[in-house]
Scaffold this motif. Structure first.
Motif, PDB file in Angstrom:
ATOM      1  N   SER A 261      -2.843  -3.522   2.834  1.00 10.13           N
ATOM      2  CA  SER A 261      -1.788  -4.128   3.662  1.00 10.13           C
ATOM      3  C   SER A 261      -1.254  -3.156   4.705  1.00 10.13           C
ATOM      4  O   SER A 261      -0.582  -3.551   5.639  1.00 10.13           O
ATOM      5  CB  SER A 261      -0.630  -4.572   2.773  1.00 10.13           C
ATOM      6  OG  SER A 261       0.084  -3.436   2.293  1.00 10.13           O
ATOM      7  N   TYR A 262      -1.535  -1.854   4.540  1.00  7.00           N
ATOM      8  CA  TYR A 262      -0.871  -0.837   5.356  1.00  7.00           C
ATOM      9  C   TYR A 262       0.637  -1.071   5.362  1.00  7.00           C
ATOM     10  O   TYR A 262       1.282  -1.099   6.413  1.00  7.00           O
ATOM     11  CB  TYR A 262      -1.464  -0.778   6.767  1.00  7.00           C
ATOM     12  CG  TYR A 262      -2.861  -0.192   6.779  1.00  7.00           C
ATOM     13  CD1 TYR A 262      -3.054   1.185   6.632  1.00  7.00           C
ATOM     14  CD2 TYR A 262      -3.987  -1.005   6.886  1.00  7.00           C
ATOM     15  CE1 TYR A 262      -4.326   1.727   6.606  1.00  7.00           C
ATOM     16  CE2 TYR A 262      -5.264  -0.464   6.863  1.00  7.00           C
ATOM     17  CZ  TYR A 262      -5.424   0.907   6.729  1.00  7.00           C
ATOM     18  OH  TYR A 262      -6.687   1.445   6.696  1.00  7.00           O
ATOM     19  N   GLY A 263       1.159  -1.279   4.161  1.00  7.04           N
ATOM     20  CA  GLY A 263       2.593  -1.460   3.968  1.00  7.04           C
ATOM     21  C   GLY A 263       2.939  -1.068   2.551  1.00  7.04           C
ATOM     22  O   GLY A 263       2.109  -0.476   1.843  1.00  7.04           O
ATOM     23  N   PHE A 264       4.143  -1.432   2.103  1.00  6.36           N
ATOM     24  CA  PHE A 264       4.570  -1.027   0.767  1.00  6.36           C
ATOM     25  C   PHE A 264       4.587  -2.189  -0.220  1.00  6.36           C
ATOM     26  O   PHE A 264       5.106  -2.063  -1.323  1.00  6.36           O
ATOM     27  CB  PHE A 264       5.924  -0.320   0.820  1.00  6.36           C
ATOM     28  CG  PHE A 264       5.835   0.999   1.522  1.00  6.36           C
ATOM     29  CD1 PHE A 264       5.151   2.048   0.941  1.00  6.36           C
ATOM     30  CD2 PHE A 264       6.406   1.180   2.770  1.00  6.36           C
ATOM     31  CE1 PHE A 264       5.038   3.273   1.579  1.00  6.36           C
ATOM     32  CE2 PHE A 264       6.303   2.400   3.423  1.00  6.36           C
ATOM     33  CZ  PHE A 264       5.622   3.442   2.827  1.00  6.36           C
ATOM     34  N   ASN A 265       4.049  -3.329   0.185  1.00 10.13           N
ATOM     35  CA  ASN A 265       3.884  -4.391  -0.799  1.00 10.13           C
ATOM     36  C   ASN A 265       2.766  -4.020  -1.762  1.00 10.13           C
ATOM     37  O   ASN A 265       2.079  -3.019  -1.573  1.00 10.13           O
ATOM     38  CB  ASN A 265       3.582  -5.716  -0.087  1.00 10.13           C
ATOM     39  CG  ASN A 265       4.809  -6.212   0.657  1.00 10.13           C
ATOM     40  OD1 ASN A 265       5.937  -5.963   0.238  1.00 10.13           O
ATOM     41  ND2 ASN A 265       4.578  -6.883   1.769  1.00 10.13           N
TER      42      ASN A 265
ATOM     43  N   ILE B 134       2.016   2.990   8.520  1.00 14.26           N
ATOM     44  CA  ILE B 134       1.375   3.628   7.370  1.00 14.26           C
ATOM     45  C   ILE B 134       0.331   4.604   7.873  1.00 14.26           C
ATOM     46  O   ILE B 134      -0.452   4.277   8.771  1.00 14.26           O
ATOM     47  CB  ILE B 134       0.703   2.558   6.476  1.00 14.26           C
ATOM     48  CG1 ILE B 134       1.753   1.644   5.849  1.00 14.26           C
ATOM     49  CG2 ILE B 134      -0.197   3.200   5.418  1.00 14.26           C
ATOM     50  CD1 ILE B 134       2.534   2.247   4.709  1.00 14.26           C
ATOM     51  N   TYR B 299      -4.138   5.476  -0.807  1.00 22.10           N
ATOM     52  CA  TYR B 299      -5.176   4.848   0.027  1.00 22.10           C
ATOM     53  C   TYR B 299      -6.433   5.715   0.107  1.00 22.10           C
ATOM     54  O   TYR B 299      -7.465   5.249   0.565  1.00 22.10           O
ATOM     55  CB  TYR B 299      -4.629   4.603   1.443  1.00 22.10           C
ATOM     56  CG  TYR B 299      -3.867   3.298   1.628  1.00 22.10           C
ATOM     57  CD1 TYR B 299      -3.269   2.650   0.556  1.00 22.10           C
ATOM     58  CD2 TYR B 299      -3.737   2.718   2.882  1.00 22.10           C
ATOM     59  CE1 TYR B 299      -2.569   1.465   0.729  1.00 22.10           C
ATOM     60  CE2 TYR B 299      -3.033   1.529   3.063  1.00 22.10           C
ATOM     61  CZ  TYR B 299      -2.449   0.912   1.986  1.00 22.10           C
ATOM     62  OH  TYR B 299      -1.760  -0.263   2.161  1.00 22.10           O
TER      63      TYR B 299
END
Lengths: 395, 395
Positions: A261-265, B134, B299
């Motif tokens: 997601s390139y996020g923190f979810n 990110i 990641y």
């Protein structure tokens, strides 16, 4: 309405509507705690499965772990899930309730009906909160002896438990050897190590860091430190598994149908799993209970109490022991069990020991591990023969 | 005052007064990130030790770990303590600053002067917070190449780092092999395992559970999620040590002169130590940076990027590798290093590997481990000879 029950409508679990039993010990049967305090007029909740035989010789006490409770082998009244040891306990199962009378007592300090910080202090009519005294593993065992007295059971055929349950088993054998025929400490240790304490301290700090903890007074003000307790559970949960189990179960797999997601979810399945562990835990467990019970475990140090020699805890013991550990358990690894076996060997106790090959980590004792079941079943069968217990009618 | 610096007076560390260097990359030198976003007009902070030789061939890039920074070998401007690798880097030391020009760059997403969530987005004049994109380990390395360009260094003599620093070393060798003569990945792995991710997720959840985190907007509202960040640090810190180190260092020892308190204050030295780790960490580190950098590590998965074959990352490499692991490191245990060595062997790379016997756990690479220093020193000496670097004048 009894004083104990006055505030129950505020609590997450209404203890008056739980299945099982709840015995109130009055002022005439006080319990002296290790910390010096005395409990009087307090409830202890327990559940039983199977039937006590006429001679009252077929009782098995199952001791639950940190976050377990007395609902060993039935649909859990809060979560709706199977009891934590349904795989092991039941008619025709390894701990056969056609043959044995199985008892499990919610530990002192717990939150499923036994006296603990979420209960009311009848002397004040207020919730105990952090005014509840610090309890020890030995105190938990002493409360269990009161339940046995209440049930008229002089000697247990066996006392069995994993993790903190195993610590209770060790205390039973050390403090009340005449009341135990056979003892099965599983995936446990005779003392808490610095690393064990450290992980617990992280959990406690996570709870206390939650402003909704309110210095332990959250019930009073209608709050609950859900976030802190969930973090505590998540950190602890990692220690219950193994690296290889986590890799096999989750690896780096992403949530179904998702890309990074390139996020923190939640990206990784293991994140989702952990968050779920945290969220479901807070629905059934009390944060202050978590503080008290982890503290009891951290205080657990049997060798220290016996002059640094664990063997002294078991001199002249007639209890038959069966120790069981799991290869991938890094919370209470095999050397901890071996230390206990060595102490028992030093006093020529009757002890058998099995290390079960499993990649399931500490939680292996809760899971379907055929070798584990075979070892436990074999030991119980042999011990039952020695105890003169007939095989189950159903066989 | 530049836009970047407008809000600095709110921040814990005034980056304008830090020692070392800070280079601003303008709009003409954008950085394309793996997530798709582009950074333009951003600062990168770094520190150097020693002197670059005339041919610019004696540069060693030291890559710092998750909570490290560019202050490798000097009194830290915030904590006042020795730099995190003062034991290893300095005049006459294993990484000899009489001989080598040592550079360390604060990673992208960090909080010691490089662009990160606690910095200002010049396009909006606002703090980035969770609007910061990110970043990945490869992005960190790309930013480092920009610093090298700025310094006019075409090829590094060596790139060296432990833990997340080692991940950067691997990316350097994979993405910019022509710019690296020798690479030393220490106590690291080529991808993050489920257990690694799980521990990081606990830390992130601890931070996000703190109401003072304010959905990442804490700077804006004058708060800081100290409690959540401290819990995150405590949980992580346990993974940096080993059970045997904790037992040796603390065991079950109580605070000096104290008996068991039968309360929730600090009883055990290990509790005090952990709490101290949490408290001191929040004074120097930014919670959002912790989120971003742990995410970058989670990641990290080099094999996945190369078709599941890590060896493909290093085909025809001319880089000389030295892998180092530590026996008691359970965060990035020896098999993880061995996996990298096997991949390098598969492409006939020049690689040496040493597993150092140590009970210090993952943190061993930060500590005084003579065997470790000997291995690293020996490798650097040999590589320097191959590179045609003369010994230090002082020798």
């Amino acid at each position: 309405m009894r004083a104990h029950e006055r505030l129950h409508s505020n609590l997450p679990v209404d203890r008056r509507n739980l299945p099982g039993h709840r015995v109130f010990f009055g002022r005439d049967t006080p319990l002296q705690l290790d910390c010096g305090a005395v409990l009087a007029d307090f409830p202890v909740a327990y559940q039983t499965y199977g039937t006590l035989n006429k001679n009252r010789t077929n009782a098995i006490l199952v001791c639950h772990a940190l976050t377990g409770d007395q609902f060993v082998a039935e649909r859990h009244p809060v979560t709706g899930k199977d009891g934590w040891w349904s795989l092991m306990v039941g008619p025709g199962k390894t701990i056969d309730t056609n043959r044995f009378f199985v008892i499990c007592v919610n530990v002192l300090g717990g939150c499923m009906g036994s006296i603990g910080p979420a209960e009311v202090n009848p002397a004040t009519g207020e919730l105990w909160g952090l005014r509840f005294p610090i309890i020890t593993i030995a105190d938990m065992v002493r409360a269990q002896t009161m339940v046995l007295d209440h049930l008229g059971i002089e000697q247990l055929f066996a006392v069995i438990g994993g993790s903190m349950g195993g610590m209770q088993v060790l205390e039973w054998a050390a403090l009340f050897p005449e009341r135990v025929f056979a003892a099965v400490p599983i995936a446990t240790a005779s003392h808490h190590t610095a690393q064990n304490i450290a992980f617990h301290e992280v959990g406690r700090q996570a709870i206390m860091a939650d402003p909704d903890w309110c210095d332990g007074e959250y019930w009073r003000v209608g709050k609950r430190p859900h976030r802190g307790l969930a973090v505590a559970r998540m950190a602890a949960h990692i220690t219950y598994l193994s690296e290889s189990k986590l890799t096999k179960k989750f690896g780096r797999r992403l949530q179904t149908g998702k890309a990074l997601s390139y996020g923190f979810n939640v990206d990784f399945q293991v994140e989702s799993y952990l968050r779920h562990q945290g969220i479901t835990f807070v629905e059934r467990f009390d944060a202050n209970s978590y503080l008290y019970i982890t503290r009891a475990m951290d205080y657990f140090d049997m060798p220290a109490r016996y002059g640094g020699q664990l063997a002294n805890a078991f001199r002249d013991t007639k209890v038959r022991f069966c120790l069981i550990s799991f290869t991938s358990d890094w919370l209470y690894p095999t050397p901890e069990s071996r230390r206990i076996v060595h102490a028992l060997n030093a006093v020529a106790a009757n002890v058998s020991f099995a290390e079960i090959v499993s990649n399931a980590g500490h939680d292996a004792f809760l899971l379907d591990e055929p070798d584990f079941r075979r070892v436990l079943g074999g030991f119980l069968a042999g011990a039952a023969q020695h105890r003169g217990l007939a095989a189950a009618n159903s066989r």
